[in-house]
Design an enzyme around this catalytic site. Sequence first.
Site, PDB file in Angstrom:
ATOM      1  N   GLY A  15     116.561 103.492  -5.901  1.00  0.00           N
ATOM      2  CA  GLY A  15     115.630 102.810  -5.014  1.00  0.00           C
ATOM      3  C   GLY A  15     114.356 103.572  -4.767  1.00  0.00           C
ATOM      4  O   GLY A  15     114.345 104.779  -4.549  1.00  0.00           O
ATOM      5  N   ASP A  70     112.624 103.337  -2.191  1.00  0.00           N
ATOM      6  CA  ASP A  70     112.475 103.665  -0.780  1.00  0.00           C
ATOM      7  C   ASP A  70     112.845 105.113  -0.505  1.00  0.00           C
ATOM      8  O   ASP A  70     112.528 105.633   0.559  1.00  0.00           O
ATOM      9  CB  ASP A  70     113.336 102.735   0.078  1.00  0.00           C
ATOM     10  CG  ASP A  70     114.784 102.728  -0.366  1.00  0.00           C
ATOM     11  OD1 ASP A  70     115.056 103.196  -1.490  1.00  0.00           O
ATOM     12  OD2 ASP A  70     115.632 102.250   0.419  1.00  0.00           O
ATOM     13  N   THR A  71     113.519 105.798  -1.433  1.00  0.00           N
ATOM     14  CA  THR A  71     113.824 107.217  -1.232  1.00  0.00           C
ATOM     15  C   THR A  71     113.123 108.109  -2.247  1.00  0.00           C
ATOM     16  O   THR A  71     113.040 109.314  -2.046  1.00  0.00           O
ATOM     17  CB  THR A  71     115.337 107.460  -1.339  1.00  0.00           C
ATOM     18  OG1 THR A  71     115.755 107.184  -2.675  1.00  0.00           O
ATOM     19  CG2 THR A  71     116.115 106.583  -0.376  1.00  0.00           C
ATOM     20  N   GLY A  74     109.919  99.345  -3.710  1.00  0.00           N
ATOM     21  CA  GLY A  74     109.817  98.565  -2.485  1.00  0.00           C
ATOM     22  C   GLY A  74     111.065  97.842  -2.083  1.00  0.00           C
ATOM     23  O   GLY A  74     111.067  97.122  -1.087  1.00  0.00           O
ATOM     24  N   GLU A 110     126.666 105.196 -14.097  1.00  0.00           N
ATOM     25  CA  GLU A 110     126.426 106.622 -13.897  1.00  0.00           C
ATOM     26  C   GLU A 110     127.351 107.185 -12.823  1.00  0.00           C
ATOM     27  O   GLU A 110     127.871 108.301 -12.930  1.00  0.00           O
ATOM     28  CB  GLU A 110     124.956 106.836 -13.504  1.00  0.00           C
ATOM     29  CG  GLU A 110     124.476 108.259 -13.705  1.00  0.00           C
ATOM     30  CD  GLU A 110     124.470 108.654 -15.172  1.00  0.00           C
ATOM     31  OE1 GLU A 110     125.195 109.603 -15.509  1.00  0.00           O
ATOM     32  OE2 GLU A 110     123.777 108.007 -15.971  1.00  0.00           O
TER      33      GLU A 110
END
Length: 1524
Positions: free
Chosen positions: A28, A30-31, A60, A80
């Site tokens: 993501g 966002d991180t 986003g 993964e």
Amino acid sequence: MASSSTHRASSSTTSISRNYDVFLSFRGGDTRKNFTDHLYTTLTASGIQTFRDDEELEKGGDIASDLLRAIEESRWCLNELVKIIERKSQKESMVLPIFYHVDPSDVRNQRGSFGDALAYHERDANQEKKEMIQKWRIALREAANLSGCHVNDQLKTESLQHWYETEVVKEIVDTIIRRLNHQPLSVGKSIVGIGVHLEKLKSLMNTELNMVSVIGIYGIGGVGKTTIAKAIYNEISHQYDGSSFLINIKERSKGDILQLQQELLHGILRGKFFKINNVNEGNSMIKRCLRSNRVLVIFDDVDELKQLEYLAEEKDWFHAKSTIIITSRDKHVLAQYGVDIPYEVSKLNKEEAIELFSLWAFKQNRPQEVYKNLSYNIIDYADGLPLALKVLGASLFGKKISNWESALCKLKIIPHMEIHNVLRISFDGLDDIEKGIFLDIACFFKGDDRDFVSRILGPHAEHAITTLDDRCLITVSKNMLDMHDLIQQMGWEIIRQECPEDPGRRSRLWDSNANDVLIRNKGTRAIEGLFLDRCKFNPLQITTESFKEMNRLRLLNIHNPREDQLFLKDHLPRDFEFSSYELTYLHWDGYPLESLPMNFHAKNLVQLVLRGSNIKQVWRGNKLHDKLRVIDLSYSFHLIGIPDFSSVPNLEILILIGCTMHGCVNLELLPRNIYKLKHLQILSCNGCSKLERFPEIKGNMRKLRVLDLSGTAIMDLPSSITHLNGLQTLLLQECSKLHKIPIHICHLSSLEVLDLGHCNIMEGGIPSDICHLSSLQKLNLERGHFSSIPTTINQLSSLEVLNLSHCNNLEQITELPSCLRLLDAHGSNRTSSRAPFLPLHSLVNCFRWAQDWKHTSFRDSSYHGKGTCIVLPGSDGIPEWILNRGDNFSSVIELPQNWHQNNEFLGFAICCVYVPLSDESEDIPEKESAHGPENESDNKSEDESTHSWENERDDKSVAESFHKNEHKHTHSCRLECFLGALGDSFDFQFVDRPGFQSTCFCYKEDKGEDNESVSGQTWVVCYSKAAIPEMFHSYQLTDILARFHIYSEKALKVKECGVRLIYSQDLQQSHEDADVRICRACRQDGTLRRKCCFKGSDMNEVPIIGNPLELDSLCLRDCKNLTSLPSSIFGFKSLATLSCSGCSQLESIPEILQDMESLRKLSLSGTAIKEIPSSIQRLRGLQYLLLSNCKNLVNLPESICNLTSLKFLIVESCPSFKKLPDNLGRLQSLLHLSVGPLDSMNFQLPSLSGLCSLRQLELQACNIREIPSEICYLSSLGREFRRSVRTFFAESNGIPEWISHQKSGFKITMKLPWSWYENDDFLGFVLCSLYVPLEIETKTHRIFSCILNFGDDSDSFLFDDLRLEQICECCYYEDASNQGLLVYYSKSDIPEKFHSNEWRTLNASFNVYFGIKPVKAARCGFHFLYAHDYEQNNLTMVQGSSSSHVDLGGHRSAVQDTNGTHSQRSCDTRSTVEDTNTDLERHCDGTTLIDGIGVDAQDHEMDHMHRWLELLCKFVHWICCTRH
């Protein structure tokens, strides 16, 4: 998620060509540019090589809302994660999950967006994709279960309350640094059994306590102490602020202490280096650092406390919650340092040893077949020592069989030097005295009593033995000395190396070397000890020359282990001499001379043993022998006198033991001055048949503990016998002239054992003053001629064993003492039966308090278990006060309510009668076989093999001289009782397994002329309620079950058995005949005390009953003319049981006009009742309602559903019955519901969804059109009673076709799915067997048996033996030829030790027992159950024809034919395939399996019991349809 590893990090998106410390796995945008970037930057700034996927992903998106798209599109995502978790499970990586604004419980349980996304993805997925999704689920769950960081909305972690992301990042980085700095230590390859040690150690360690924990790992060299310490370091070091492993302290402390200090600081300071200039500076810095950090420090191989002086002198240096682990060969060093948790490393068991040796010798975990016998010989030689197994296995790898044979021969002579040198390290650390005593024990005294060895080896021996024990060179168990076989061989090799070529120049000789030296006269002054076994080596000629040069000889033992060869005489010249002045121990069986040589130097002699000798007088002249402690002249026929006691003032043991036939027949008198032997502890004159008088005791012989006068002509004992105030054992067995117990012995307050067996004790010969023997524990009066024993015997407060066997005149047992554990009165075949042999009141003291488990034995008899064991003559059968009786070998009785709180209830008595078989070919059950199991000796304890008092004494120095004073019986009779308890929830609890054993000659199978035969005997065990473990108080126990077994050389069987509850009022003499008029069924109900029984009466109406308000039981069983009950009967306020079973004319019961709380059980079975009044709801306390065989009963009223206490509802064999109440689900206390068999085609089962307590549901071949789906939600079913859902069926078409795997024969093999134990979709399996009744079948009683075991070969592991009795009678009487059983087996029933992929091959073997005879099943099968079958609602039903079948979903599995090649019956949802005489099988899902290999179905989540219940409903419906 951060995965730290020294291996190459892997990614599905990037080819990584370098090594990384950390693989930063995230998802993501966002991180990516905030938290993940901060973490990545801090890691790299700290010098940690970190990999992250730099390929941009879609930005986003919120993790939760975009997860579905991520699952669909990401090339990394969950695949993964699966890879990361796999690497963790393989110990290749450490994983630290970070839950950034994600709830770990959502991940763990896959709910919310996680669950929605996965469920969406499963739609229309093919099998391959389903398997991958299942892997995702498992990986998510495992990741969520790991200890990590949860960063929530307040920016906190679970472990620390940080308010800034930078602090969170710092904490994560510190954790990673701590883990990376503690790289795993190498523990070597091919390690076996390490997991067990790690689990034990971790369970002992309590890191939560605010204290320093010190663990000491000790054991012999080569047992694996260092390996275990390294493994535990690898497991837990990351949990500490710092850690250090200092290896080989013993050797390294002799050199550079500064280097050790530097290593310790480097570890506890996480890799930081500090230069220290000297040891004192290092000492101060270590002390300061240890106090400020929580650390793990391991000091390996410490053998002196001073080695830790400059490292960690005291545990007070350490910070709280730190852990210190010390490995050592010396237990004393660990105790000195203050070890809290000592842990001894035991040797490997047989299976582990085989595996470890095979890994090194063959590179596989089992020996190659051609090397199997040789391998097992070498494994036995290594005796579980890992070092030896590893070294020997590696040295033989790839060698030919001839090399193996040669190596094995060499090992018997010379040990492998690598092993020898490791073991010798401990020996080299001893001082000279300790070395000498170690070599004496290794060569001569392994397996001997510690006190015996200490006495012979001198004053230094006791301390030296303690040192040897501390250093793990020997072990001391039950006061006996032992050592590992390789430690002993190390000692032998040290002796051999003293002079390899010339045994005569070695210090210690035994066996062949000793024989050669004696017969060749090659002895030298080097020899200190010589032991020779005359059974193996018998030198024909021993001369003075043989011992002439042995002037330092300390220990000489020429012995015959077999008593029948004691009298093999050596040929010694009359001028034979000993030249040694050092002799301390002389043992010469069959010594041929009439006395010891004139020049015999006895100055240092401690023990003299001349058994079976030709000696007349021990020595000539009056010499002082002040060190002599023991004289044993047993079986010396020609002995005419014993030494002057003034010459042996410190004599402790004098043994003149013989036997009735051969003893010291010429010994007529004991010296009058015998009382001067102040140190005498044991005096034995056993078998001295001419000894008529015992001398007066003029002094105080306080140390005399054992006096054996058995087989003498003693008629009485002098009054001065009371001076023996320390006497503990007095043996007067077979003193035929002794007609009464000497009155004076009743004042021997220390006496514990009194043996008067086979004496002619007459009536009145037992004085009432015997009650003054306050310490008496064992009393033997076997074969006495008395008819009664004094009542004062009940005052013997310490008496545990009383032997009254073969007392033929004995009429009755008097009141027994309170501590009695064993009363053996077998064989007392009394001629009169005027009074009961064992009246109930005689047991008044046996129920006063708890009798803990104990093994108690005396002479021929022994008992192990709790309670009091009583064996009686069987002429009277079961005592008349035993009310509940059975004809077989098991009996059950109901316990009173709140039994553990009922002060009136004292316990219970169980009983069985065993008798000889009239025809020894008579069939008896396997477990009741007269000859017992194949290897009965394996089940015996040490004490069961010998039954003499001396083997039980705590003082082994007293006992060791008396090992031969016992009857050598090879025959025995052993009784066992399996005692268990049943609860309301049908769970069975094991309580105890008491057992009685007798080696009395009367149980011998082949009788001689003088050998009496045993008639029937009775075994009673009195069991106090206080003896039932307290843990059972929380269980709602309802019944006690006793099952008896007998094992005997003589063919015996259990004839009948019984049990009775005992109440305080029962033990009063006036209540002997209280129950004479009560029927057997009422007698069995021991919970009720005020009973009124009219069983079998021809009355038309119930008569007036006196004091009806006090009545608690009213029995009207089998009153055939009774047509009605009085309306007042439900006003009996105390009535708890009302039984009208068998009242065939009773058509109704009266209305119940008022609430009634007391009535618990109402039995109306076998009546003509048509309906139950609606007022039955007023029976508020009713728990049991029994309505079996009510031919006219049509239905039950709806009001019955208001009986909130009802637990059992039985409506069986009621042919007119049509309807259960609609609101049956309101019976929330109902445990057991049994309905059927029914003939109505319109019968419908109501909703059962409210039956939250139901444990067992029995639908006996009911013609049910439809079963409501609510039954699937009865989670209580089977919760506490394994396999509670089962169905017996009668079906002419054989096994149902939906059973996906079927075959002919009685054996079948399953291959469980991969990871079945953690696969939530896999619920368990259904087993099914079918048999064809025998033409000669006459018994209706049958038991289905299924044995389940894991493994591919004969070494497979049994994990269950399932036996179920057929309860559906209609199946037996049907016309269908085939009958069988279907039973559900939940995977939760499989023991946890099998929870691994190693255990996937599961074998099932089916039998059916008609009575006790097994019959093999004709056909069998199994079917795997999966949750998603129910979840997807893919169960289809085709009804109405013999070809009907049910598609319950096929699942791939492997089926192997264990009976050879058979026809395989399988099913397919599209067609039926019959493939005979082939190994090819076809299955329901159309998959094909060849040679038993298949693909395993994967799993989904669902409760497995619900799945099974759904299958059961469909199956019962299917049976009904195919039959009509």
